[in-house]
Write an enzyme that holds these catalytic residues in place. Structure first.
Site, PDB file in Angstrom:
ATOM      1  N   CYS A   1      43.652  37.681  38.192  1.00 37.62           N
ATOM      2  CA  CYS A   1      42.284  38.195  38.344  1.00 37.62           C
ATOM      3  C   CYS A   1      41.343  37.533  37.336  1.00 37.62           C
ATOM      4  O   CYS A   1      41.388  37.824  36.135  1.00 37.62           O
ATOM      5  CB  CYS A   1      42.290  39.717  38.166  1.00 37.62           C
TER       6      CYS A   1
ATOM      7  N   CYS B   1      39.001  39.890  35.445  1.00 44.58           N
ATOM      8  CA  CYS B   1      39.731  40.613  34.402  1.00 44.58           C
ATOM      9  C   CYS B   1      39.691  39.842  33.087  1.00 44.58           C
ATOM     10  O   CYS B   1      39.558  40.428  32.002  1.00 44.58           O
ATOM     11  CB  CYS B   1      41.183  40.828  34.822  1.00 44.58           C
TER      12      CYS B   1
END
Length: 328
Positions: A82, A85
């Site tokens: 991700c 993230c």
């Protein structure tokens, strides 16, 4: 990645609802590897920890629930693949350090921990939640700017203070900031309005009728007191469930699928356990079959759920659209 802008409504529904995370750990079992030992101090006290940063797993998370009785826990749901993230993670690390033990960060890899991912209902990542006094709080999704994260953390600390979770973590034997120093560094949380304070105290002692009366008085004095509206919806749910068993509610609902009262109570149970979509689907599927009185009862209850879950929550947005399609 979808993003939910942080706002006070994102903190609604956190207080006094059943935890979304199953406390399956038996009494006296030693902490799982990688988790802090449960604090020995009282709620609101101080606790010594090896770090302010931990890896949370399906196996060890119950220990963080115990720790949340003393210090608010911030939960970062992430994955290696991700990219957003990776943008958010340094912001969270920096702010946790700045708050100097007033918050503890637990990072959860969603790919490796499906139970926690489901428990926190992470529909996209990054997703940031919290745990206060063993109860979950959904905060925001997406890689938002540092100042917005800071604003959310300030709201989180206010909510924690309202629930008596005001402890600090000291790392590796370092001193916890003295009370005088802490007061100079951070402003004291604003006191609750009188009727809110009375309601919280009543909830703590299980007097839901008094809490309901206090919230109703607050709303009568200020119809725009949206936190009182949310609090009234929440404590009313608790009052409806008080004294009833899960098996009793589920059995009555299964044996009377078209009974409005039975289905409303099952939906209450679903909301209290974090099964928000199940509750909305149950009532919205039932809605077209009902007479005018039944429809009004279901619509009123669903509007209460909107306040409990939070009007910005994507599940509420979907349910609101579905309800509107049934009404018009």
């Amino acid at each position: 990645m979808s993003q939910i802008p942080p706002s006070p409504t994102n903190l609604r529904g956190a207080v006094d609802l059943t935890s979304l995370v199953n406390r399956a750990m038996t009494a006296g079992q030693p902490p799982a590897a990688g988790a802090p030992a449960a604090p020995a101090g009282e709620q609101g006290g101080d606790v010594a920890l090896p770090s302010l940063y931990f890896e949370g797993t399906d196996a060890n998370f119950n220990d963080f629930l115990d720790l949340s009785m003393t210090v608010p826990i911030v939960v970062d749901l992430w994955a290696e693949w991700c990219e957003p993230c990776k943008q958010l993670s340094p912001i969270l690390d920096k702010l946790i350090a700045e708050y100097a033990g007033r918050l503890v960060l637990v990072k959860v890899d969603v790919d490796a921990n499906p139970q926690l991912t489901q428990a926190f209902q992470a529909q996209s990542i990054p997703a940031v939640a919290a745990v206060i006094g063993g109860r979950p709080v959904q905060l925001f999704q997406g890689a938002i700017p540092e100042q917005q994260v800071r604003d959310v953390f300030e709201q989180l600390l206010q909510l924690a203070a309202q629930n008596g979770v005001t402890g600090r973590a000291a790392v590796d034997g370092a001193e916890v900031p003295a009370a005088d120093d802490a007061e100079q560094a951070e402003p004291a949380p604003e006191p609750l309005p009188p009727h809110h304070a009375e309601a919280y105290e009543a909830i703590e002692r299980g007097d839901f009728a008094t809490a309901i009366a206090e919230y109703k008085t607050a709303i009568a004095q200020d119809p725009r007191d949206f936190m009182a509206v949310a609090g009234l919806a929440q404590v009313s749910l608790l009052a409806r469930l008080a004294g009833k068993s899960l098996d009793e509610i589920r059995s009555a609902g299964a044996s009377a699928p078209d009974d409005v009262d039975a289905q409303l109570l099952v939906a209450d149970l679903d909301i209290s356990g974090g099964h928000v979509d199940d509750a909305f689907d149950r009532l919205l599927t039932l809605f077209p079959k009902l007479d005018a009185a039944g429809k009004d009862a279901v619509r009123t209850r669903i509007l209460d759920y909107f306040e409990i879950v939070g009007v910005d929550d994507p599940r509420v947005v979907r349910a609101r659209a579905r309800l509107a399609s049934l009404l018009y």
